[in-house]
Design an enzyme around this catalytic site. Structure first.
Site, PDB file in Angstrom:
ATOM      1  N   ASP A 188       0.871  -1.168  -0.047  1.00 36.60           N
ATOM      2  CA  ASP A 188      -0.028  -0.085   0.208  1.00 36.60           C
ATOM      3  C   ASP A 188       0.848   1.481  -0.065  1.00 36.60           C
ATOM      4  O   ASP A 188       1.806   1.162   0.949  1.00 36.60           O
ATOM      5  CB  ASP A 188      -0.861   0.003   1.356  1.00 36.60           C
ATOM      6  CG  ASP A 188      -1.760   0.930   1.261  1.00 36.60           C
ATOM      7  OD1 ASP A 188      -2.795   1.036   0.391  1.00 36.60           O
ATOM      8  OD2 ASP A 188      -1.805   1.777   2.119  1.00 36.60           O
TER       9      ASP A 188
ATOM     10  N   GLU B 154       1.661  -0.445  -4.613  1.00 40.76           N
ATOM     11  CA  GLU B 154       0.647   0.915  -5.042  1.00 40.76           C
ATOM     12  C   GLU B 154       1.301   2.196  -5.049  1.00 40.76           C
ATOM     13  O   GLU B 154       1.792   2.693  -3.864  1.00 40.76           O
ATOM     14  CB  GLU B 154      -0.528   0.616  -4.254  1.00 40.76           C
ATOM     15  CG  GLU B 154      -1.601   1.487  -4.607  1.00 40.76           C
ATOM     16  CD  GLU B 154      -2.303   2.320  -3.588  1.00 40.76           C
ATOM     17  OE1 GLU B 154      -3.573   2.613  -3.878  1.00 40.76           O
ATOM     18  OE2 GLU B 154      -1.740   2.489  -2.638  1.00 40.76           O
TER      19      GLU B 154
ATOM     20  N   HIS C 223     -11.122  -1.577  -5.033  1.00 40.90           N
ATOM     21  CA  HIS C 223     -11.627  -1.130  -3.620  1.00 40.90           C
ATOM     22  C   HIS C 223     -11.849   0.198  -3.689  1.00 40.90           C
ATOM     23  O   HIS C 223     -12.634   0.892  -2.582  1.00 40.90           O
ATOM     24  CB  HIS C 223     -11.049  -2.148  -2.574  1.00 40.90           C
ATOM     25  CG  HIS C 223     -10.009  -1.556  -2.295  1.00 40.90           C
ATOM     26  ND1 HIS C 223      -8.850  -1.719  -2.986  1.00 40.90           N
ATOM     27  CD2 HIS C 223      -9.519  -0.592  -1.241  1.00 40.90           C
ATOM     28  CE1 HIS C 223      -7.968  -1.135  -2.599  1.00 40.90           C
ATOM     29  NE2 HIS C 223      -8.371  -0.646  -1.318  1.00 40.90           N
ATOM     30  N   ASP C 224     -11.145   1.114  -4.214  1.00 38.12           N
ATOM     31  CA  ASP C 224     -11.068   2.537  -4.037  1.00 38.12           C
ATOM     32  C   ASP C 224     -11.585   3.282  -5.402  1.00 38.12           C
ATOM     33  O   ASP C 224     -11.881   4.588  -5.123  1.00 38.12           O
ATOM     34  CB  ASP C 224      -9.644   3.189  -4.082  1.00 38.12           C
ATOM     35  CG  ASP C 224      -8.940   2.794  -2.703  1.00 38.12           C
ATOM     36  OD1 ASP C 224      -9.471   2.348  -1.795  1.00 38.12           O
ATOM     37  OD2 ASP C 224      -7.576   2.488  -2.881  1.00 38.12           O
TER      38      ASP C 224
HETATM   39  O1  ISL Z   1      -8.711   6.086  -2.841  1.00 37.59           O
HETATM   40  C1  ISL Z   1      -8.160   6.966  -3.090  1.00 37.59           C
HETATM   41  C2  ISL Z   1      -9.098   8.012  -3.959  1.00 37.59           C
HETATM   42  O2  ISL Z   1     -10.414   7.665  -3.965  1.00 37.59           O
HETATM   43  C3  ISL Z   1      -6.791   7.124  -3.403  1.00 37.59           C
HETATM   44  O3  ISL Z   1      -6.397   8.482  -3.457  1.00 37.59           O
HETATM   45  C4  ISL Z   1      -6.296   6.229  -2.141  1.00 37.59           C
HETATM   46  O4  ISL Z   1      -6.181   6.888  -1.019  1.00 37.59           O
HETATM   47  C5  ISL Z   1      -4.790   6.127  -2.700  1.00 37.59           C
HETATM   48  O5  ISL Z   1      -4.531   5.286  -3.691  1.00 37.59           O
HETATM   49  C6  ISL Z   1      -4.136   5.099  -1.385  1.00 37.59           C
HETATM   50  O6  ISL Z   1      -4.886   4.103  -1.198  1.00 37.59           O
HETATM   51  C7  ISL Z   1      -4.595   3.079  -0.336  1.00 37.59           C
HETATM   52  O7  ISL Z   1      -4.097   3.479   1.012  1.00 37.59           O
HETATM   53  C8  ISL Z   1      -5.114   4.290   1.521  1.00 37.59           C
HETATM   54  C9  ISL Z   1      -6.404   3.112   1.609  1.00 37.59           C
HETATM   55  O8  ISL Z   1      -7.681   4.221   2.222  1.00 37.59           O
HETATM   56  C10 ISL Z   1      -6.883   2.932   0.348  1.00 37.59           C
HETATM   57  O9  ISL Z   1      -8.057   2.001   0.364  1.00 37.59           O
HETATM   58  C11 ISL Z   1      -5.870   2.040  -0.118  1.00 37.59           C
HETATM   59  O10 ISL Z   1      -5.918   1.465  -1.536  1.00 37.59           O
HETATM   60  C12 ISL Z   1      -4.570   4.356   2.981  1.00 37.59           C
HETATM   61  O11 ISL Z   1      -4.217   3.158   3.621  1.00 37.59           O
END
Ligand code: ISL
Ligand code: CA
Length: 561
Positions: free
Chosen positions: A199, A257, A329-330
């Site tokens: 992440d 990511e 999921h985002d």
């Molecule tokens: O979700 C986003 C936009 O809606 C992205 O900006 C996201 O926050 C970013 O890609 C990071 O995402 C990851 O880390 C976050 C978590 O909330 C997300 O679910 C995860 O995929 C913090 O850990």
């Protein structure tokens, strides 16, 4: 090109909370996932990426880990986990764990100790600073909150959190932090996992001295400036160290990511000679409909731009590898965002699948995408569970948007769209749970569900199955080169894959109206390999007629001059 299992395979992303609930508490769990392994086999995927299952207070749905070696109570136990690994492996499916090491939960024992006193041995595990003139140490904004700093009473200092205040950022410059993390990763590898999805791994270092950003402040008065915390040089140093301590010599995959990467900054992360990561998720395509103020400012885009992004990424990682995805999921549901979730739902979902799976890289399927699940028609704020949408609902109005604009943006871009329970059948709660689901089920489950999709030979599900099978049978899908075609065309995506003498032409109408396109004239169509319409393809004098969302994969040959 070196061949590896993670290049050959198709990965299926499981959001465990919403996949299948085995015990009626309304929350998907590991035992539920174990029960659905047959389904994954039926689809044919070779690996799953499992969203976080570690112990967590769920401020950000598991992305706030409070015990790196424990499983969240409602998701299961370590015994369930071991059984899952065993049973997946028995069926030839690899397991990629999601791991969050940029930040932890504020309930993790490291942070509890860290905040307890300035002299605690864990103090330096996080990023603590004095305030300035009674205000935060600098003007940085976080992803979820106006300021990226939270004042902490016990020691009178602020800590940095790029996400929620319950997600304090780890201090990667502390060697002990890094050592703890590598140990923990090895502990999971010994339990049998086949890789990690790391992440926001490119955010683990922050700008030297944590200076103010001089970019323009947002409405909150704070500045969201990725130059302060993304892709800093030390990230590469840490990733090389991680590789040496965790990945070296093992047949596992490291997926990063990496928000804010560009085709320039990406290649170093995935260059095989650099020994950092195997592939990354980049978000340029996901940002295509976002304005300068971020995702909630929804803007229109044209296909040119989308094709340009695709082609640039296809060609920019000479020694690296792409991750291919339309959703996760985002993000909103793919068919609602890039296709048509009404009249042409089935055909446009198949079109999107064709375009993505035929590209060079590893395709990811987000759960439910394979049956064409759509965005959620949320009714009120009480239906929302995601922290990002909840915060935006409160803050959005102060950015000058009207209440209606805020709500519309949440409907289109809110993360709960993707997180609604998997639709298994047409019984209550889509067969996801016998209890009350933690997040409402999309009311369209009566017609859109796995059982119906499996029964219908012509369904999106069977189309995905076919694509996955084709990948196993045709090395061109994995190894073939990519050439973009019809770059100027405003409606049609076209490209060529080539491996040895074999050439495949991919053609797709991206829109809901009939169009014509000029076939690249020196290719002769020899065979149709895949199509999302029942009719024969219509071609006349090198002009191809494409119905709304019609897509084809053709075997082609150079025409004899
Ligand atoms: O979700 C986003 C936009 O809606 C992205 O900006 C996201 O926050 C970013 O890609 C990071 O995402 C990851 O880390 C976050 C978590 O909330 C997300 O679910 C995860 O995929 C913090 O850990
Ligand atoms: Ca459960």
């Amino acid at each position: 090109m070196n061949r590896s299992w993670w290049k050959e395979t198709v990965v299926y992303q499981v959001y465990p909370r919403s996949f299948y609930d085995s015990n009626g508490d309304g929350i998907g769990d590991l035992r539920g996932l174990i029960e659905k392994i047959d389904y994954l086999c039926e689809l044919g995927v070779g690996a799953i990426w499992l969203n976080p299952i570690y112990t967590s207070p769920n401020d950000d749905m598991g992305y706030d880990i409070s015990d790196y070696r424990g499983i969240m109570n409602e998701i299961g136990t370590l015994e369930d986990f071991d059984e899952l690994v065993f049973k997946l492996h028995k069926r030839g499916i690899k397991l990629i764990m999601d791991l969050v090491v940029n930040h932890t939960s504020d309930e993790l024992v490291w942070f509890i100790e860290s905040r307890s006193s300035k002299s605690n041995s864990k103090r330096d595990f996080y990023i603590w600073r004095d305030g300035k003139d009674g205000k935060e140490p600098n003007n940085w904004a976080s992803f979820f909150t106006p300021s990226a700093w939270e004042y902490d009473e016990p020691t009178g200092q602020y800590y940095l959190h790029l996400f929620s205040k319950k997600q304090p950022d780890l201090n990667w410059r502390n060697e002990n932090v890094r050592r703890e993390i590598y140990d923990m990763m090895n502990w999971w590898l010994e339990r049998g996992v086949d890789g990690f999805r790391l992440d926001v791994i490119n955010l683990i270092d922050k700008a030297d001295g944590l200076p103010n950003s001089n970019k323009e402040a947002g409405f909150s008065g704070y500045v969201f400036d990725s130059d302060m915390f993304a892709n800093l040089p030390r990230v590469h140093m840490y990733l090389k160290e991680m590789y040496a301590n965790v990945f070296e010599g093992k047949d596992i995959v490291a997926v990063g990511e990496t928000p804010f990467v560009t085709t320039q900054t990406a290649s170093k992360y995935v260059d095989e000679n650099e020994k950092e990561l195997n592939m990354i998720f980049s978000f340029e395509m996901m940002d295509i409909d976002s304005g300068t103020s971020g995702k909630w400012e929804i803007v229109s885009y044209d296909l040119h731009k989308l094709k340009e992004i695709i082609t640039r990424w296809q060609l920019s990682l000479p020694n690296g590898w792409n991750s291919l995805f339309w959703s996760n999921h985002d993000q909103p549901r793919a068919v609602s965002r890039f296709g048509d979730d009404g009249k042409y739902r089935e055909r446009s979902a198949k079109m999107l699948a064709t375009v993505l799976h035929m590209l060079k890289g590893t395709p990811y399927i987000y759960q439910g995408e394979e049956i064409g699940m759509t965005n959620m028609p949320l009714e009120c704020i009480q239906d929302i569970r995601d922290i990002e949408s909840l915060v935006f609902y409160k803050e959005g109005i102060s950015t000058g948007m009207t209440k209606q604009e805020v709500w519309n943006a949440i409907l289109r871009k809110g993360r709960d769209n993707a997180r609604t329970p998997m639709q298994w059948n047409d019984s209550d709660n889509a067969g996801f749970t016998t209890g009350k689901p933690w997040l409402k089920v999309n009311p369209n489950y009566k017609s859109i569900n796995v059982t119906a999709s499996i029964k219908d030979e012509d369904s999106i599900f069977h189309f995905y199955k076919r694509l996955i099978k084709m990948r196993k049978d045709n090395p061109i899908m994995v190894c073939g080169s990519y050439t973009s075609l019809l770059e100027e065309d405003k409606n049609v995506i076209a490209y060529l894959r080539q491996y040895d003498d074999v050439k495949w032409l991919i053609l797709a109408n991206f829109y809901g109206a009939e169009v014509t396109a000029q076939l690249p004239s020196h290719y002769m169509i020899k065979d149709e390999l895949l199509s999302n319409v029942p009719e024969e393809v219509k071609i006349k004098d090198d002009v191809i007629y494409l119905a709304p969302y019609e897509a084809h994969v053709f075997l082609v040959q150079d025409e004899k001059k």
